[in-house]
Design an enzyme around this catalytic site. Structure first.
Site, short mmCIF file in Angstrom:
data_model
loop_
_atom_site.label_atom_id
_atom_site.label_comp_id
_atom_site.label_asym_id
_atom_site.label_seq_id
_atom_site.Cartn_x
_atom_site.Cartn_y
_atom_site.Cartn_z
N TYR A 191 17.39 30.07 7.32
CA TYR A 191 16.18 30.84 7.65
C TYR A 191 16.05 31.05 9.16
O TYR A 191 16.28 30.13 9.94
CB TYR A 191 14.93 30.09 7.19
N MET A 219 13.15 24.03 1.78
CA MET A 219 12.45 23.19 0.82
C MET A 219 13.39 22.31 0.00
O MET A 219 13.13 21.13 -0.22
CB MET A 219 11.61 24.06 -0.12
N ARG A 270 -11.08 0.48 13.81
CA ARG A 270 -10.71 1.33 12.67
C ARG A 270 -11.43 0.83 11.43
O ARG A 270 -12.29 1.50 10.89
CB ARG A 270 -9.18 1.28 12.52
N LYS A 306 0.85 -1.21 0.00
CA LYS A 306 0.00 0.00 0.00
C LYS A 306 0.87 1.24 0.00
O LYS A 306 2.07 1.17 0.32
CB LYS A 306 -0.92 -0.03 1.23
C1 LIG Z 1 -0.38 -1.75 6.92
C2 LIG Z 1 -1.01 -3.00 7.33
C3 LIG Z 1 -0.22 -4.15 7.57
C4 LIG Z 1 1.29 -4.11 7.56
O1 LIG Z 1 1.76 -3.53 8.74
P1 LIG Z 1 3.33 -3.40 9.04
O2 LIG Z 1 3.37 -2.88 10.41
O3 LIG Z 1 3.87 -2.45 8.03
O4 LIG Z 1 3.90 -4.75 8.89
C5 LIG Z 1 -0.88 -5.33 7.82
N1 LIG Z 1 -2.24 -5.40 7.88
C6 LIG Z 1 -3.01 -4.31 7.70
C7 LIG Z 1 -4.48 -4.43 7.78
C8 LIG Z 1 -2.42 -3.08 7.42
O5 LIG Z 1 -3.19 -1.98 7.26
#
Ligand SMILES: *Cc1c(COP(=O)(O)O)cnc(C)c1O
Length: 371
Positions: free
Chosen positions: A264, A312, A142, A39
């Protein structure tokens, strides 16, 4: 000795080490399969190249968060045997994404009874069998079916009769804290809630969850951060291979006198005459502004402090103690890598390595190494 020179900041991603980490996690996970969490563009490192490397190493299950990420990935992986890889979408069959899910053979992780019912309706109007996963909320609050919905689903199994559910999963809220009682609580509830799904594949553990013990492994583990070299067991030495190196070139070196200020807001005042080097990267590249006056960089064998504000496009480091002969223009300076560990840099910036990785923008020249 040839001098390496960078024209701009560079991100090196060692795909071979992601595969090493994948195999290592597979060793710890015993009989469980290992999915690749890709993801957020593979935690900022490139979902497509990362997925290609994982699939070549035998990975058959990938997870993204959004349907659009899944579409992109499916299209990139299409055209050979890799088309058979399962791509799950964690956000589920969110309204407006159903057509894309069906067309690109993406598997939604269904998160509520309402989503399940809508996916069943979709199934009735579609030629294809619609595979999917179900997410049960065991305490994260969640995503996933709340406990009452999970119990109702167990009591009304006909709701799933038209679907091909091939995975039932949940997610741990405190896996990175092995001492937390929440892990055992979530495990207990997961075991109870999944009793009606004994013939389904089950999945609970993320990177840190794998280290909580074999009872957390079930049929599939879902590591993300550890694949990318992050430490899944905070407080203990990191067993994963580092994957990412972030380097920026020295753009200028200038003498500074006692009393001069740097950057800055003139936040850094020079105490003794010396030298400051300006590096070609800043918060526009995802290098946290929070590291102003706090961060460190590695130049050859020298660790040098970030002085003044990170802007930046630029950051400044004090190189007074580095011999002038080592300060050639374009010299790569490591901001994240073997000497500046991802988790340490994130900690200094007051964040976590996950955020640091996903913030790395698209401006870098990226090098993918497969050796
Ligand atoms: C992001 C996520 C993971 C992976 O988590 P890590 O801590 O990066 O290993 C696994 N399961 C779900 C549902 C997630 O959202």
């Amino acid at each position: 000795m040839s001098r390496r020179i960078l024209a701009s900041a560079e991100l090196t991603i060692e795909l071979g080490r992601i595969v090493d980490n994948y195999r290592r996690l597979g060793g710890w996970a015993g009989a469980a399969d290992v999915a690749g969490m890709v993801k957020s563009d593979g935690y900022g490192l490139g979902a497509v190249p990362v997925s290609e490397a994982l699939v070549a190493a035998g990975c058959r299950t990938l997870f993204v968060a959004q349907a659009s990420e899944g579409v992109e990935l499916r299209q990139a992986l299409e055209g050979d045997q890799r088309a058979s890889v399962d791509i799950y979408v964690l956000n589920g069959a969110h309204p407006g994404t159903e057509d894309a899910l069906v067309e690109h053979r993406l598997l939604p992780v269904l998160n509520s009874l309402e989503q399940i019912d809508r996916w069943v309706d979709r199934r009735r109007s579609s030629e294809r069998s619609l595979r999917a996963a179900v997410h049960l909320d065991t305490g994260m609050h969640r995503l996933g079916l709340p406990v009452e919905e999970a119990r109702r689903l167990a009591a009304e199994p006909w709701r799933l009769a038209d679907l091909e559910i091939d995975l039932v999963m949940s997610h741990l809220a405190s896996a990175d804290d092995p001492a937390s009682g929440r892990n055992a609580d979530q495990l207990r509830l997961f075991v109870e809630l999944t009793r009606p799904y004994a013939d389904h594949r089950l999945s609970l553990a993320n990177s840190s969850g794998i280290h909580l013990g074999p009872e957390f492994h079930f049929d599939l583990v879902r590591p993300g951060y550890a694949l990318y070299g992050g430490n899944p067991i905070p407080g203990r030495s990191n067993p994963m291979s580092p994957v990412v190196t972030l380097e920026a070139p020295v753009l200028q070196v200038r003498p500074v006198a006692a009393g001069d200020t740097v950057g800055y807001g003139a936040t850094h005042r020079v105490l003794r005459a010396g030298r400051v080097a300006t590096l070609g990267l800043g918060y526009g590249d995802g290098f946290p502004r929070a590291l102003s006056g706090l961060g460190q960089a590695r130049l050859g064998v020298h660790t040098v402090p970030v002085v003044g504000r990170i802007s930046m496009d630029l950051a400044t480091v004090d190189v007074t103690d580095v011999p002038e002969s080592e300060l050639w223009l374009g010299r790569p300076v490591e901001l994240i890598g073997r000497h500046r560990l991802l988790d340490d840099v994130a900690h200094e910036a007051g964040t976590i390595g996950y955020e640091l990785l996903t913030d790395l923008g698209s401006r870098y020249r990226r090098r993918y190494r497969t050796d």
